[in-house]
Design a protein around this motif. Structure first.
Motif, PDB file in Angstrom:
ATOM      1  N   ALA A   1       0.852  -1.198   0.000  1.00  0.00           N
ATOM      2  CA  ALA A   1       0.000   0.000   0.000  1.00  0.00           C
ATOM      3  C   ALA A   1       0.882   1.240   0.000  1.00  0.00           C
ATOM      4  O   ALA A   1       1.962   1.248   0.600  1.00  0.00           O
ATOM      5  CB  ALA A   1      -0.930   0.001   1.212  1.00  0.00           C
ATOM      6  N   TYR A   2       0.397   2.299  -0.678  1.00  0.00           N
ATOM      7  CA  TYR A   2       1.195   3.496  -0.877  1.00  0.00           C
ATOM      8  C   TYR A   2       0.361   4.750  -0.647  1.00  0.00           C
ATOM      9  O   TYR A   2      -0.845   4.758  -0.879  1.00  0.00           O
ATOM     10  CB  TYR A   2       1.748   3.547  -2.314  1.00  0.00           C
ATOM     11  N   ASN A   3       1.036   5.811  -0.236  1.00  0.00           N
ATOM     12  CA  ASN A   3       0.400   7.114  -0.086  1.00  0.00           C
ATOM     13  C   ASN A   3       0.119   7.719  -1.457  1.00  0.00           C
ATOM     14  O   ASN A   3       0.887   7.541  -2.404  1.00  0.00           O
ATOM     15  CB  ASN A   3       1.319   8.029   0.725  1.00  0.00           C
ATOM     16  N   ALA A   4      -0.986   8.456  -1.562  1.00  0.00           N
ATOM     17  CA  ALA A   4      -1.390   9.049  -2.842  1.00  0.00           C
ATOM     18  C   ALA A   4      -0.384  10.065  -3.381  1.00  0.00           C
ATOM     19  O   ALA A   4      -0.410  10.391  -4.572  1.00  0.00           O
ATOM     20  CB  ALA A   4      -2.758   9.707  -2.700  1.00  0.00           C
ATOM     21  N   SER A   5       0.503  10.555  -2.536  1.00  0.00           N
ATOM     22  CA  SER A   5       1.515  11.508  -3.014  1.00  0.00           C
ATOM     23  C   SER A   5       2.465  10.866  -4.029  1.00  0.00           C
ATOM     24  O   SER A   5       3.153  11.573  -4.772  1.00  0.00           O
ATOM     25  CB  SER A   5       2.320  12.059  -1.830  1.00  0.00           C
ATOM     26  N   TYR A   6       2.472   9.542  -4.075  1.00  0.00           N
ATOM     27  CA  TYR A   6       3.341   8.831  -5.019  1.00  0.00           C
ATOM     28  C   TYR A   6       2.578   8.357  -6.253  1.00  0.00           C
ATOM     29  O   TYR A   6       3.027   7.452  -6.963  1.00  0.00           O
ATOM     30  CB  TYR A   6       3.989   7.624  -4.329  1.00  0.00           C
ATOM     31  N   ILE A   7       1.432   8.968  -6.531  1.00  0.00           N
ATOM     32  CA  ILE A   7       0.576   8.459  -7.607  1.00  0.00           C
ATOM     33  C   ILE A   7       1.248   8.509  -8.969  1.00  0.00           C
ATOM     34  O   ILE A   7       1.047   7.620  -9.803  1.00  0.00           O
ATOM     35  CB  ILE A   7      -0.785   9.204  -7.617  1.00  0.00           C
ATOM     36  N   SER A   8       2.092   9.514  -9.225  1.00  0.00           N
ATOM     37  CA  SER A   8       2.766   9.602 -10.528  1.00  0.00           C
ATOM     38  C   SER A   8       3.731   8.441 -10.715  1.00  0.00           C
ATOM     39  O   SER A   8       3.745   7.790 -11.776  1.00  0.00           O
ATOM     40  CB  SER A   8       3.511  10.928 -10.659  1.00  0.00           C
ATOM     41  N   ALA A   9       4.528   8.155  -9.705  1.00  0.00           N
ATOM     42  CA  ALA A   9       5.474   7.038  -9.783  1.00  0.00           C
ATOM     43  C   ALA A   9       4.726   5.710  -9.844  1.00  0.00           C
ATOM     44  O   ALA A   9       5.125   4.785 -10.569  1.00  0.00           O
ATOM     45  CB  ALA A   9       6.419   7.064  -8.581  1.00  0.00           C
ATOM     46  N   PHE A  10       3.641   5.617  -9.092  1.00  0.00           N
ATOM     47  CA  PHE A  10       2.823   4.399  -9.060  1.00  0.00           C
ATOM     48  C   PHE A  10       2.227   4.129 -10.439  1.00  0.00           C
ATOM     49  O   PHE A  10       2.270   3.006 -10.943  1.00  0.00           O
ATOM     50  CB  PHE A  10       1.726   4.577  -8.008  1.00  0.00           C
ATOM     51  N   THR A  11       1.690   5.177 -11.068  1.00  0.00           N
ATOM     52  CA  THR A  11       1.084   5.025 -12.391  1.00  0.00           C
ATOM     53  C   THR A  11       2.131   4.684 -13.441  1.00  0.00           C
ATOM     54  O   THR A  11       1.895   3.834 -14.310  1.00  0.00           O
ATOM     55  CB  THR A  11       0.314   6.298 -12.772  1.00  0.00           C
ATOM     56  N   ALA A  12       3.294   5.324 -13.356  1.00  0.00           N
ATOM     57  CA  ALA A  12       4.371   5.008 -14.299  1.00  0.00           C
ATOM     58  C   ALA A  12       4.796   3.549 -14.156  1.00  0.00           C
ATOM     59  O   ALA A  12       5.031   2.851 -15.161  1.00  0.00           O
ATOM     60  CB  ALA A  12       5.560   5.935 -14.066  1.00  0.00           C
ATOM     61  N   ALA A  13       4.872   3.059 -12.921  1.00  0.00           N
ATOM     62  CA  ALA A  13       5.230   1.661 -12.694  1.00  0.00           C
ATOM     63  C   ALA A  13       4.154   0.727 -13.238  1.00  0.00           C
ATOM     64  O   ALA A  13       4.449  -0.331 -13.804  1.00  0.00           O
ATOM     65  CB  ALA A  13       5.442   1.420 -11.199  1.00  0.00           C
ATOM     66  N   ALA A  14       2.893   1.141 -13.078  1.00  0.00           N
ATOM     67  CA  ALA A  14       1.786   0.328 -13.578  1.00  0.00           C
ATOM     68  C   ALA A  14       1.824   0.225 -15.095  1.00  0.00           C
ATOM     69  O   ALA A  14       1.674  -0.876 -15.664  1.00  0.00           O
ATOM     70  CB  ALA A  14       0.461   0.917 -13.113  1.00  0.00           C
ATOM     71  N   VAL A  15       1.994   1.341 -15.772  1.00  0.00           N
ATOM     72  CA  VAL A  15       2.041   1.349 -17.239  1.00  0.00           C
ATOM     73  C   VAL A  15       3.206   0.491 -17.732  1.00  0.00           C
ATOM     74  O   VAL A  15       3.069  -0.301 -18.683  1.00  0.00           O
ATOM     75  CB  VAL A  15       2.150   2.784 -17.776  1.00  0.00           C
ATOM     76  N   LYS A  16       4.354   0.624 -17.064  1.00  0.00           N
ATOM     77  CA  LYS A  16       5.533  -0.140 -17.475  1.00  0.00           C
ATOM     78  C   LYS A  16       5.298  -1.637 -17.306  1.00  0.00           C
ATOM     79  O   LYS A  16       5.607  -2.439 -18.196  1.00  0.00           O
ATOM     80  CB  LYS A  16       6.747   0.302 -16.665  1.00  0.00           C
ATOM     81  N   PHE A  17       4.723  -2.042 -16.179  1.00  0.00           N
ATOM     82  CA  PHE A  17       4.456  -3.456 -15.962  1.00  0.00           C
ATOM     83  C   PHE A  17       3.495  -3.986 -17.026  1.00  0.00           C
ATOM     84  O   PHE A  17       3.734  -5.036 -17.631  1.00  0.00           O
ATOM     85  CB  PHE A  17       3.862  -3.693 -14.568  1.00  0.00           C
ATOM     86  N   CYS A  18       2.412  -3.249 -17.254  1.00  0.00           N
ATOM     87  CA  CYS A  18       1.384  -3.708 -18.183  1.00  0.00           C
ATOM     88  C   CYS A  18       1.894  -3.796 -19.615  1.00  0.00           C
ATOM     89  O   CYS A  18       1.441  -4.656 -20.391  1.00  0.00           O
ATOM     90  CB  CYS A  18       0.168  -2.793 -18.123  1.00  0.00           C
ATOM     91  N   SER A  19       2.829  -2.938 -19.984  1.00  0.00           N
ATOM     92  CA  SER A  19       3.270  -2.873 -21.378  1.00  0.00           C
ATOM     93  C   SER A  19       4.556  -3.647 -21.653  1.00  0.00           C
ATOM     94  O   SER A  19       4.810  -4.037 -22.799  1.00  0.00           O
ATOM     95  CB  SER A  19       3.476  -1.411 -21.805  1.00  0.00           C
ATOM     96  N   GLU A  20       5.358  -3.905 -20.608  1.00  0.00           N
ATOM     97  CA  GLU A  20       6.687  -4.468 -20.857  1.00  0.00           C
ATOM     98  C   GLU A  20       6.914  -5.862 -20.276  1.00  0.00           C
ATOM     99  O   GLU A  20       7.747  -6.607 -20.796  1.00  0.00           O
ATOM    100  CB  GLU A  20       7.767  -3.516 -20.321  1.00  0.00           C
ATOM    101  N   VAL A  21       6.227  -6.220 -19.202  1.00  0.00           N
ATOM    102  CA  VAL A  21       6.502  -7.509 -18.562  1.00  0.00           C
ATOM    103  C   VAL A  21       5.832  -8.629 -19.355  1.00  0.00           C
ATOM    104  O   VAL A  21       4.612  -8.626 -19.554  1.00  0.00           O
ATOM    105  CB  VAL A  21       6.021  -7.513 -17.096  1.00  0.00           C
ATOM    106  N   THR A  22       6.630  -9.577 -19.801  1.00  0.00           N
ATOM    107  CA  THR A  22       6.117 -10.686 -20.613  1.00  0.00           C
ATOM    108  C   THR A  22       6.327 -12.045 -19.949  1.00  0.00           C
ATOM    109  O   THR A  22       6.007 -13.079 -20.546  1.00  0.00           O
ATOM    110  CB  THR A  22       6.799 -10.698 -21.992  1.00  0.00           C
TER     111      THR A  22
END
Length: 472
Positions: free
Chosen positions: A232-253
């Protein structure tokens, strides 16, 4: 409907409708019991994960054999008595596994038998996945099942079934070898691809349309230690969290890697959380690093048994807290920066709006899988999804609140947010879809016609129309 302890104890009940209960009690064997308001077994049989799913039945029945299930169906069909069939009780649509008639609780169908020769397991319809995983752990094998604690085997499997193992082995329906099904005429039959291909197809996603499934025979897969858990993470890290989410969804195979990525709103603030999974004791570098680099409010990602992973997801909210719940499904073609920002916009809109109506929790769960997810079974092999030519990912919206008077507000919100975010024309997932979702939106027009023809053959007198679920 007032699902209170007083009602469950029968303090406002009448004798109307009890005749069917008494007939069942007279006709079934000693392996089966009928319970009435006022007993602890009756309360347990009617209990559901969400308070809003519970209804006050005339009685509850715990059948102990397939023969008794057949007797029960015969009586209910003849009397035209509404009934509910409860496996784990996790359905969030009222009436899908509950009823004001006769509640059938499959609790006694708790078999878990592994056959090393055939590499299959026979799983009773009354089990929850926690118990299945714990038993199979000792055998070093696993099955394709639920991802969090408390999920029933029957509803999950009959509705499709997305799993931590789905990237490797497909949906739960892709791993069913046989069903033991009590059809509406009272006969117990074993349904396989070879014995009845249309019925086998229709049971793979088709829910409570064809009878009562008492046992599933499932493919097993070798299973060792896994890595994963909650963060669980604080909402202040939402930009980093979203960037990590996009990267996982698009790059992890890596097919052994999986995540559930959650954007939520509670107590006036946005909250961020994940469930991480890797089918092995140590994930390779680069898969979860971006999430692990974000300072966490809580982190429980460790090497553990598969059973321990599931057991670690005990929900903070369940029926005992009194919260009402609605799910809906948002089929998503791609988790990109723009699509995830669309989810964030919905959280920021609905969080405050629904909080004004008593919302406890507003939650959007992003569930990425590989594009190869649906290739583990042939095209046209299952009712759900209606098409296998590409993957639509199963994003879940989960709304929780307290007051029954606000039900319409939350149900409407669940519909509106789905309409705004969903990929048009993509199959809706039966286990997430709100109760009034058209069946063609799940199974496709061709699939529905095949399912309807099968239902008319298997259930010519419409006995299964007396119970809940999506009806074809």
């Amino acid at each position: 409907m007032l699902p209170t302890t007083a009602l469950l104890l029968g303090l406002t009940g009448t004798t109307i409708g009890f005749h069917g209960c008494q007939l069942i009690a007279d006709e079934v064997s000693s392996a089966t019991d009928v319970y009435y308001p006022g007993s602890s077994s009756y309360i347990a049989d009617n209990e559901h994960y969400a308070t809003s799913s519970l209804q006050v039945s005339k009685c509850s029945v715990e059948p102990g054999s397939a023969d008794d299930v057949g007797i029960i169906l015969g009586i209910l069909g003849k009397m035209k008595t509404p009934f509910g069939i409860k496996g784990g009780g996790h359905a969030t649509n009222q009436g899908f596994s509950s009823t004001i008639g006769v509640q059938i609780a499959m609790t006694r169908f708790n078999e878990i038998t592994y056959d090393s020769a055939t590499q299959t397991a026979v799983i009773g319809a009354g089990n929850i996945w926690d118990d299945v995983y714990e038993t199979l752990d000792a055998q070093g094998v696993n099955v394709v099942g639920g991802r969090v604690t408390g999920i029933g085997v029957a509803g999950f499997t009959l509705g499709g079934g997305y799993s931590w193992l789905s990237n490797q082995y497909g949906l739960a329906v892709d791993n069913v070898v046989a069903y033991e099904l009590v059809v509406p005429n009272g006969t117990a039959v074993t349904v396989t691809e070879g014995s009845d291909p249309d019925l086998f197809f229709s049971l793979k996603g088709g829910g409570n349309n064809y009878g009562i499934v008492t046992r599933f025979t499932l493919k097993t897969h070798q299973q060792g230690a896994v890595w994963g858990g909650l963060a669980a993470y604080n909402a202040s890290y939402i930009s980093a969290f979203t960037a990590a989410a996009v990267k996982f969804c698009s790059e992890v195979t890596d097919p052994k890697a999986g995540m559930i990525i959650v954007y939520g709103y509670t107590s006036g603030q946005v909250i961020l959380s994940t469930q991480m999974f890797y089918d092995g004791p140590d994930p390779p570098d680069g898969i979860f690093d971006d999430f692990l680099a974000i300072p966490a409010l809580a982190l429980d990602a460790v090497t553990r048994s598969f059973f321990d992973l599931i057991n670690s997801t005990v929900p903070a909210i369940n029926a005992s807290t009194g919260y009402r719940t609605v799910y809906n499904h948002i089929p998503t073609l791609k988790y990109s920066t723009s699509s995830i920002e669309g989810v964030i916009d919905e959280v920021n809109f609905w969080g405050p709006v629904l909080s004004a109506h008593g919302a406890f929790y507003v939650d959007y769960a992003i569930e990425p899988f590989l594009p190869s997810l649906l290739t583990h079974a042939p095209v046209g092999s299952s009712a759900y999804p209606g098409s296998r030519d590409h993957v639509a990912f199963p994003t879940n919206v989960n709304l929780q609140w307290l007051s029954e008077s606000e039900d319409d507000v939350f149900h409407d919100a669940a519909r509106q947010t789905t309409e705004r975010l969903r990929a048009e024309g993509e199959p809706m997932y039966p286990n997430y879809a709100i109760y009034d979702t058209p069946v063609a939106d799940m199974f496709g027009e061709v699939g529905v016609k095949r399912m309807e023809a099968t239902r008319e053959r298997v259930d010519p007198h419409g006995v299964m129309m007396l119970t809940g679920g999506f009806k074809v």
